[in-house]
Design a protein around this motif. Structure first.
Motif, PDB file in Angstrom:
ATOM      1  N   VAL A  68       0.864  -1.182   0.000  1.00  0.00           N
ATOM      2  CA  VAL A  68       0.000   0.000   0.000  1.00  0.00           C
ATOM      3  C   VAL A  68       0.898   1.228   0.000  1.00  0.00           C
ATOM      4  O   VAL A  68       1.704   1.408   0.916  1.00  0.00           O
ATOM      5  CB  VAL A  68      -0.919   0.021   1.243  1.00  0.00           C
ATOM      6  N   PRO A  69       0.811   2.083  -1.026  1.00  0.00           N
ATOM      7  CA  PRO A  69       1.643   3.290  -1.073  1.00  0.00           C
ATOM      8  C   PRO A  69       1.381   4.212   0.117  1.00  0.00           C
ATOM      9  O   PRO A  69       0.284   4.230   0.670  1.00  0.00           O
ATOM     10  CB  PRO A  69       1.212   3.964  -2.390  1.00  0.00           C
ATOM     11  N   GLU A  70       2.390   4.992   0.498  1.00  0.00           N
ATOM     12  CA  GLU A  70       2.301   5.961   1.598  1.00  0.00           C
ATOM     13  C   GLU A  70       1.780   5.286   2.875  1.00  0.00           C
ATOM     14  O   GLU A  70       0.862   5.763   3.544  1.00  0.00           O
ATOM     15  CB  GLU A  70       1.410   7.143   1.212  1.00  0.00           C
ATOM     16  N   ALA A  71       2.416   4.161   3.204  1.00  0.00           N
ATOM     17  CA  ALA A  71       1.959   3.335   4.321  1.00  0.00           C
ATOM     18  C   ALA A  71       1.993   4.086   5.651  1.00  0.00           C
ATOM     19  O   ALA A  71       1.099   3.927   6.490  1.00  0.00           O
ATOM     20  CB  ALA A  71       2.803   2.065   4.415  1.00  0.00           C
ATOM     21  N   ALA A  72       3.027   4.926   5.871  1.00  0.00           N
ATOM     22  CA  ALA A  72       3.138   5.642   7.145  1.00  0.00           C
ATOM     23  C   ALA A  72       1.964   6.599   7.336  1.00  0.00           C
ATOM     24  O   ALA A  72       1.384   6.683   8.423  1.00  0.00           O
ATOM     25  CB  ALA A  72       4.462   6.404   7.205  1.00  0.00           C
ATOM     26  N   ALA A  73       1.603   7.320   6.292  1.00  0.00           N
ATOM     27  CA  ALA A  73       0.475   8.250   6.373  1.00  0.00           C
ATOM     28  C   ALA A  73      -0.837   7.493   6.557  1.00  0.00           C
ATOM     29  O   ALA A  73      -1.711   7.897   7.328  1.00  0.00           O
ATOM     30  CB  ALA A  73       0.416   9.112   5.112  1.00  0.00           C
ATOM     31  N   ALA A  74      -0.968   6.367   5.857  1.00  0.00           N
ATOM     32  CA  ALA A  74      -2.198   5.576   5.940  1.00  0.00           C
ATOM     33  C   ALA A  74      -2.366   4.944   7.320  1.00  0.00           C
ATOM     34  O   ALA A  74      -3.493   4.777   7.805  1.00  0.00           O
ATOM     35  CB  ALA A  74      -2.196   4.491   4.870  1.00  0.00           C
ATOM     36  N   SER A  75      -1.253   4.607   7.978  1.00  0.00           N
ATOM     37  CA  SER A  75      -1.330   3.922   9.275  1.00  0.00           C
ATOM     38  C   SER A  75      -2.040   4.770  10.332  1.00  0.00           C
ATOM     39  O   SER A  75      -2.698   4.241  11.227  1.00  0.00           O
ATOM     40  CB  SER A  75       0.072   3.563   9.773  1.00  0.00           C
ATOM     41  N   GLN A  76      -1.909   6.111  10.216  1.00  0.00           N
ATOM     42  CA  GLN A  76      -2.550   7.001  11.199  1.00  0.00           C
ATOM     43  C   GLN A  76      -4.073   6.896  11.151  1.00  0.00           C
ATOM     44  O   GLN A  76      -4.749   7.194  12.131  1.00  0.00           O
ATOM     45  CB  GLN A  76      -2.141   8.452  10.935  1.00  0.00           C
ATOM     46  N   THR A  77      -4.600   6.474  10.010  1.00  0.00           N
ATOM     47  CA  THR A  77      -6.062   6.415   9.841  1.00  0.00           C
ATOM     48  C   THR A  77      -6.655   5.085  10.282  1.00  0.00           C
ATOM     49  O   THR A  77      -7.881   4.963  10.382  1.00  0.00           O
ATOM     50  CB  THR A  77      -6.439   6.642   8.363  1.00  0.00           C
ATOM     51  N   MET A  78      -5.826   4.087  10.551  1.00  0.00           N
ATOM     52  CA  MET A  78      -6.338   2.751  10.829  1.00  0.00           C
ATOM     53  C   MET A  78      -7.079   2.649  12.162  1.00  0.00           C
ATOM     54  O   MET A  78      -8.008   1.855  12.300  1.00  0.00           O
ATOM     55  CB  MET A  78      -5.191   1.727  10.800  1.00  0.00           C
ATOM     56  N   VAL A  79      -6.661   3.451  13.145  1.00  0.00           N
ATOM     57  CA  VAL A  79      -7.242   3.353  14.482  1.00  0.00           C
ATOM     58  C   VAL A  79      -8.050   4.596  14.852  1.00  0.00           C
ATOM     59  O   VAL A  79      -8.966   4.513  15.669  1.00  0.00           O
ATOM     60  CB  VAL A  79      -6.140   3.107  15.545  1.00  0.00           C
ATOM     61  N   VAL A  80      -7.749   5.719  14.226  1.00  0.00           N
ATOM     62  CA  VAL A  80      -8.401   6.977  14.602  1.00  0.00           C
ATOM     63  C   VAL A  80      -9.910   6.944  14.339  1.00  0.00           C
ATOM     64  O   VAL A  80     -10.682   7.677  14.961  1.00  0.00           O
ATOM     65  CB  VAL A  80      -7.743   8.170  13.859  1.00  0.00           C
ATOM     66  N   GLY A  81     -10.360   6.052  13.454  1.00  0.00           N
ATOM     67  CA  GLY A  81     -11.788   5.911  13.183  1.00  0.00           C
ATOM     68  C   GLY A  81     -12.581   5.462  14.387  1.00  0.00           C
ATOM     69  O   GLY A  81     -13.804   5.622  14.420  1.00  0.00           O
ATOM     70  N   PHE A  82     -11.914   4.935  15.405  1.00  0.00           N
ATOM     71  CA  PHE A  82     -12.619   4.540  16.624  1.00  0.00           C
ATOM     72  C   PHE A  82     -13.228   5.760  17.314  1.00  0.00           C
ATOM     73  O   PHE A  82     -14.264   5.668  17.966  1.00  0.00           O
ATOM     74  CB  PHE A  82     -11.663   3.826  17.580  1.00  0.00           C
ATOM     75  N   ALA A  83     -12.575   6.929  17.188  1.00  0.00           N
ATOM     76  CA  ALA A  83     -13.108   8.168  17.759  1.00  0.00           C
ATOM     77  C   ALA A  83     -14.264   8.687  16.902  1.00  0.00           C
ATOM     78  O   ALA A  83     -15.334   9.005  17.417  1.00  0.00           O
ATOM     79  CB  ALA A  83     -12.011   9.211  17.869  1.00  0.00           C
ATOM     80  N   ASP A  84     -14.061   8.778  15.600  1.00  0.00           N
ATOM     81  CA  ASP A  84     -15.117   9.259  14.698  1.00  0.00           C
ATOM     82  C   ASP A  84     -14.841   8.717  13.304  1.00  0.00           C
ATOM     83  O   ASP A  84     -13.703   8.789  12.821  1.00  0.00           O
ATOM     84  CB  ASP A  84     -15.158  10.789  14.672  1.00  0.00           C
ATOM     85  N   MET A  85     -15.875   8.205  12.641  1.00  0.00           N
ATOM     86  CA  MET A  85     -15.679   7.534  11.360  1.00  0.00           C
ATOM     87  C   MET A  85     -15.193   8.468  10.266  1.00  0.00           C
ATOM     88  O   MET A  85     -14.567   8.029   9.301  1.00  0.00           O
ATOM     89  CB  MET A  85     -16.983   6.875  10.912  1.00  0.00           C
ATOM     90  N   PHE A  86     -15.448   9.772  10.417  1.00  0.00           N
ATOM     91  CA  PHE A  86     -15.072  10.702   9.364  1.00  0.00           C
ATOM     92  C   PHE A  86     -13.614  11.147   9.474  1.00  0.00           C
ATOM     93  O   PHE A  86     -13.044  11.652   8.511  1.00  0.00           O
ATOM     94  CB  PHE A  86     -16.000  11.925   9.401  1.00  0.00           C
ATOM     95  N   LEU A  87     -12.988  10.929  10.642  1.00  0.00           N
ATOM     96  CA  LEU A  87     -11.603  11.355  10.836  1.00  0.00           C
ATOM     97  C   LEU A  87     -10.626  10.693   9.855  1.00  0.00           C
ATOM     98  O   LEU A  87      -9.736  11.375   9.338  1.00  0.00           O
ATOM     99  CB  LEU A  87     -11.159  11.088  12.273  1.00  0.00           C
ATOM    100  N   PRO A  88     -10.735   9.377   9.564  1.00  0.00           N
ATOM    101  CA  PRO A  88      -9.823   8.805   8.569  1.00  0.00           C
ATOM    102  C   PRO A  88      -9.924   9.481   7.207  1.00  0.00           C
ATOM    103  O   PRO A  88      -8.910   9.683   6.532  1.00  0.00           O
ATOM    104  CB  PRO A  88     -10.283   7.334   8.483  1.00  0.00           C
ATOM    105  N   ALA A  89     -11.151   9.831   6.796  1.00  0.00           N
ATOM    106  CA  ALA A  89     -11.324  10.507   5.512  1.00  0.00           C
ATOM    107  C   ALA A  89     -10.679  11.884   5.533  1.00  0.00           C
ATOM    108  O   ALA A  89     -10.057  12.320   4.546  1.00  0.00           O
ATOM    109  CB  ALA A  89     -12.818  10.620   5.174  1.00  0.00           C
TER     110      ALA A  89
END
Length: 442
Positions: free
Chosen positions: A353-374
């Motif tokens: 998956v390209p830009e894996a480091a940036a994408a990793s931040q979105t994997m768990v943050v959705g637990f707070a709010d579903m729109f945050l990963p987007a």
């Protein structure tokens, strides 16, 4: 003929209101959501004040009941259940009141009332919940009380029971979520659990697995990620990954360890056994008619609808305000979710998956709010990576600013740490499927 009409007419109206989608303002959604949107748009400026008042009133009455046990409350089973809560929920309601007042009048630390924390809850989410709860609560009896679920239960048990370990009637909860809103599915499930139609295990499975994100909100996510050109493959990926998770999660802890017992204050109300020499349809129709006959007075049905609304407004919204704000504060002002996402970097890298480091931040943050990963992932250049982020955020289902808060505020027997585990399980199960589909599409 009259007994058939007593089942058919209210159930048909319920289907139209909760399940059949219609076009409205360029969106495809259900009438209950349309009505809710109209109310929300008409009273946008005053709803934060109204709901702060509701939260404050709820908390004050709860404190009075906790310390003085008023006779008026004690003699009413409904009011007693609504206000005589445990110490944990009392603290949550007090926190919800404090957060709401601070946000409304914007005093105290800005990290509590900013537009990305308390402000997001009070001005964006809670007005939506107010209007959705109003119409969903009033009209829920049309789905619940007139036999529709009995018919669906008889027809779909052979599918839902072996695949997902659920009664056939749970299919209606899923449809209402999918076409309307995940909150509606939670409310349906909670009501049926309290009435004795689901066991503890079944209710939690439905609430955490089938309270799916609506098509409408999926469109919002995909638009924000600028992936409108692949909506078909995007939604197909969500459906496939969601079904796999729905098949696996009920078979592993913590869901598999939930007891198959009913709510303490309800008797078992469901019997899925099929008598000899009859078909599933005939048996389901007979059950539906018997259920419809129980409604002797429409005044009682209306009273039940009003109680539903009050239960949702006063029982659920203060909890959502408390838990949702706390989760968003952690997401916005601490590096907790960034650190929690770090273990996903090698996994995403392994799956190319390209830009894996940036994408990793979105994997768990959705637990707070579903729109945050987007929001976090919208600046990523790779379409494949944005596709993965969007699909994962939708299939995770449990986010504390709405569905997670609702689950904890409901009567469903699920605890916070269990929601954390289920969230991570869904992420780990769905991620490889989504990445595989993304590589095929791109």
């Amino acid at each position: 003929m009259q007994e058939y009409l007593q089942f058919i007419l209210p159930s048909f109206i319920g289907i139209v209101l909760f399940i059949i989608p219609f076009p409205f303002n360029g969106e495809i959604t259900i009438p209950v959501a349309i009505l809710a949107k109209l109310v929300q748009n008409s009273f946008t400026s005053i709803l934060p004040f109204v709901m702060t008042g509701v939260i404050v009133l709820t908390t004050i009455i709860t404190l009075l009941v906790k310390f003085s046990k008023p006779f008026l409350i004690e003699r009413s089973p409904f009011l007693s259940k609504l206000f005589d809560v445990s110490t944990t929920w009392l603290i949550a309601r007090v926190l919800g009141m404090i957060f709401a007042i601070m946000t409304l009048f914007q005093f105290g630390p800005s990290w509590i009332w900013s537009e990305n924390t308390g402000g997001l809850l009070l001005y964006d989410l809670i007005p939506v919940l107010f209007s959705v709860f109003l119409f969903a609560g009033l009209f829920l009896p049309l789905l619940l009380n007139f036999g529709l679920l009995e018919l669906c239960g008889a027809l779909l048990t052979k599918v839902m029971r072996p695949l997902f370990k659920l009664p056939g009637r749970s299919s209606i909860d899923c449809l209402a979520s999918w076409l309307g809103d995940g909150t509606i599915g939670v409310l349906l499930t909670n009501k049926q659990y309290e009435d004795g139609y689901y066991t503890k295990r079944e209710a939690v499975i439905i609430g955490t697995t089938f309270s799916v994100v609506s098509i409408t909100f999926t469109i919002v996510v995909i638009t924000y990620l600028n992936l409108q050109n692949v909506f078909g493959p995007f939604y197909l990926t969500i459906v496939i990954a969601g079904l796999v998770a729905a098949f696996i999660c009920p078979r592993i802890p913590p869901l598999s360890r939930k007891p198959d017992t009913y709510y303490e204050h309800a008797e078992k109300m469901i019997d899925e056994s099929l008598p000899k020499n009859t078909t599933h349809f005939k048996w389901g129709l007979n059950q539906a008619i018997q259920q419809a006959k129980k409604n002797k007075s429409y005044a009682t049905v209306i009273k039940g609808g009003i109680q539903n609304v009050l239960d949702m407004w006063m029982g659920v919204i203060p909890i959502v305000m408390a838990i949702g704000t706390a989760a968003l504060i952690i997401a916005e002002y601490t590096p907790v979710f960034k650190y929690l996402g770090m273990p996903f970097i090698p996994l995403l890298t392994l799956m190319q998956v390209p830009e894996a480091a940036a994408a990793s931040q979105t994997m768990v943050v959705g637990f707070a709010d579903m729109f945050l990963p987007a929001i976090i992932g919208s600046s990523i250049e790779s379409e494949l990576t944005r596709f993965v982020i969007g699909c994962v955020s939708v299939t995770q289902l449990i986010y504390m600013s709405e569905v997670g808060g609702l689950l904890l505020g409901s009567k469903l027997p699920v605890r916070f740490f269990e929601l954390v585990i289920i969230f991570l399980q869904r992420t780990i199960i769905t991620l490889p499927i989504i990445v595989l589909m993304a590589h095929i599409i791109f």
